[in-house]
Design a protein around this motif. Sequence first.
Motif, PDB file in Angstrom:
ATOM      1  N   LEU A  90       0.854  -1.225   0.160  1.00 42.79           N
ATOM      2  CA  LEU A  90      -0.119  -0.029  -0.095  1.00 42.79           C
ATOM      3  C   LEU A  90       0.929   1.290   0.061  1.00 42.79           C
ATOM      4  CD1 LEU A  90      -2.790  -1.140   2.399  1.00 42.79           C
ATOM      5  CD2 LEU A  90      -2.962  -0.600   0.129  1.00 42.79           C
ATOM      6  N   GLU A  91       1.943   1.260   0.637  1.00 40.87           N
ATOM      7  CA  GLU A  91       2.746   2.252   0.914  1.00 40.87           C
ATOM      8  C   GLU A  91       3.479   2.626  -0.430  1.00 40.87           C
ATOM      9  OE1 GLU A  91       5.761   3.866   4.370  1.00 40.87           O
ATOM     10  OE2 GLU A  91       6.170   1.911   3.735  1.00 40.87           O
ATOM     11  N   ALA A  92       3.846   1.455  -1.238  1.00 41.40           N
ATOM     12  CA  ALA A  92       4.413   1.624  -2.575  1.00 41.40           C
ATOM     13  C   ALA A  92       3.563   2.152  -3.512  1.00 41.40           C
ATOM     14  CB  ALA A  92       5.239   0.313  -2.874  1.00 41.40           C
ATOM     15  N   ALA A  93       2.242   1.650  -3.622  1.00 43.97           N
ATOM     16  CA  ALA A  93       1.451   2.067  -4.484  1.00 43.97           C
ATOM     17  C   ALA A  93       0.979   3.400  -4.431  1.00 43.97           C
ATOM     18  CB  ALA A  93       0.062   1.128  -4.193  1.00 43.97           C
ATOM     19  N   LEU A  94       0.776   4.008  -2.998  1.00 44.74           N
ATOM     20  CA  LEU A  94       0.419   5.488  -2.724  1.00 44.74           C
ATOM     21  C   LEU A  94       1.793   6.270  -3.275  1.00 44.74           C
ATOM     22  CD1 LEU A  94      -1.044   7.839  -1.307  1.00 44.74           C
ATOM     23  CD2 LEU A  94      -0.059   7.100   0.557  1.00 44.74           C
ATOM     24  N   HIS A  95       3.046   5.736  -3.134  1.00 42.44           N
ATOM     25  CA  HIS A  95       4.071   6.585  -3.692  1.00 42.44           C
ATOM     26  C   HIS A  95       4.138   6.607  -4.989  1.00 42.44           C
ATOM     27  CE1 HIS A  95       8.175   8.256  -3.425  1.00 42.44           C
ATOM     28  NE2 HIS A  95       8.415   7.408  -4.417  1.00 42.44           N
ATOM     29  N   LEU A  96       3.960   5.614  -5.911  1.00 43.51           N
ATOM     30  CA  LEU A  96       3.716   5.410  -7.071  1.00 43.51           C
ATOM     31  C   LEU A  96       2.757   6.548  -7.802  1.00 43.51           C
ATOM     32  CD1 LEU A  96       4.667   4.453  -9.798  1.00 43.51           C
ATOM     33  CD2 LEU A  96       3.193   2.455  -9.407  1.00 43.51           C
ATOM     34  N   HIS A  97       1.213   6.420  -6.814  1.00 45.52           N
ATOM     35  CA  HIS A  97       0.263   7.125  -7.170  1.00 45.52           C
ATOM     36  C   HIS A  97       0.672   8.922  -7.142  1.00 45.52           C
ATOM     37  CE1 HIS A  97      -3.765   8.568  -7.768  1.00 45.52           C
ATOM     38  NE2 HIS A  97      -3.897   9.128  -6.508  1.00 45.52           N
ATOM     39  N   LYS A  98       1.319   9.016  -6.151  1.00 49.26           N
ATOM     40  CA  LYS A  98       1.837  10.522  -5.997  1.00 49.26           C
ATOM     41  C   LYS A  98       2.502  10.889  -7.264  1.00 49.26           C
ATOM     42  CE  LYS A  98       3.896  13.276  -2.728  1.00 49.26           C
ATOM     43  NZ  LYS A  98       4.452  13.498  -1.224  1.00 49.26           N
ATOM     44  N   GLU A  99       3.632  10.200  -7.293  1.00 49.17           N
ATOM     45  CA  GLU A  99       4.618  10.537  -8.550  1.00 49.17           C
ATOM     46  C   GLU A  99       4.038  10.775  -9.927  1.00 49.17           C
ATOM     47  OE1 GLU A  99       7.742   7.429  -8.693  1.00 49.17           O
ATOM     48  OE2 GLU A  99       8.924   8.707  -7.319  1.00 49.17           O
TER      49      GLU A  99
END
Length: 428
Positions: free
Chosen positions: A330-339
């Motif tokens: 979830l943390e990785a997906a949120l980071h990718l979504h932000k980028e």
Amino acid sequence: MTDPSDNNSPPATNFMPLADPAMLSVEQRGFISSVRMLEAAVRESTLSGEQVKAAVADLFPPAVLFGTDIATLPHAHRELRKWLDGHGANLQQHSSHRVIMTLATSLYVDPEDRVAANQLASDLVAAGRRVGASAVASQPSSPARRGDASSTAGDRTAHNIAMRFRDALSKFSGNLGEAWMEYVAEYQQVARDYDLSQEQRFQYMHNILSGDAKRFYLDRVQSYATSFSQAVDMVSTEYNSIVRQNRVKNYLVGYRMSTLLSDGVTEAAALEQTYKTITKLAPQVPRSHQGDAHKVEFLRNAVVGSPWATEPLSRIATHGLTFQQLYGELEAALHLHKEARLAVAHASASGHRPTATQDVPGILFTGQGRYARPSRGMAAGRVKRTAAPSRSSGVDPLSIMGCFNCDDAGHTMKDCPRPIDASKVWQY
């Protein structure tokens, strides 16, 4: 085969069930047996709390209840007060918070019995203080009690402990979002910093409590507990009951990250806080819901509905993600979504930034130079004219020399010293 006589066996007693008769004197055994007999009578009838209190006062005159034999029976007065409260006696807490004084002032109605009980109880308290003072004097002094030999050393230590926990956030109030043992661990660290003895830790323990938890401690713990560890266990038992465990479980089931977002918290901070809350409160739910699969479900319910969380959540059943793995994805997906959002915003901003000459057709620049008056050759001195649409106003760019930008006939637009005005040039 089950013996039918087992159904007629007396129920287990609630009054000092661990007392060993072989280790007690005759008076002590008689005290425990009398309370247990009264307990059996209460079960068979509907006595009120006042009637139970009066029955105990009749069974034990002040000289017996506050005599040497009962006073030397470990926890006898504390257990009696607890038993009376459990049967609705509702004893009024004495201002000193001592159980023995509470029994003396609340149990007896007769004036003579009350005076005698107060005197005997006061004598026991004074004797206990003398014994406690001699025991402390025989112990080596700790750094908290050494140094300044004035009588205010203990007051300074108490003040310092109170100041370390003056912030309301550092106190345990009993709310669902709080874990009792975390506050105890912090208090233990402060106690080590000041080199407090076990007695001092028990004495200053009230500083880490507030609200309902502090009221419970003063009413139900301070007057009964005999050590710091016992006081910690009593508070832990109260705030880890079956009722509270179910309340914590329901709290985690209904926990939503969107609530934090509505309060202005960023998505990354809200996800981290959700993870920490589940980690902290998971040990306080019923044992049947303390597994890793339930923590995964708590986290799933908290983030479901967020577009960036769809792909990690869809992998729970197929990949058997653990709680830690799900949080990592979830943390990785949120980071990718932000980028991705930042990249789209950057592309949109750079694609709508026109230059000063972007809207000017290139033919006008080349035409101005191509069809300008030649300086030499056969066409020198002549102007090449082409048909142009009739205009009510303005200048024909192919028949009249001049600058399209500033209307100066002395130079062409490519040699104009002024900035290009695209809107003016386009009129020609």
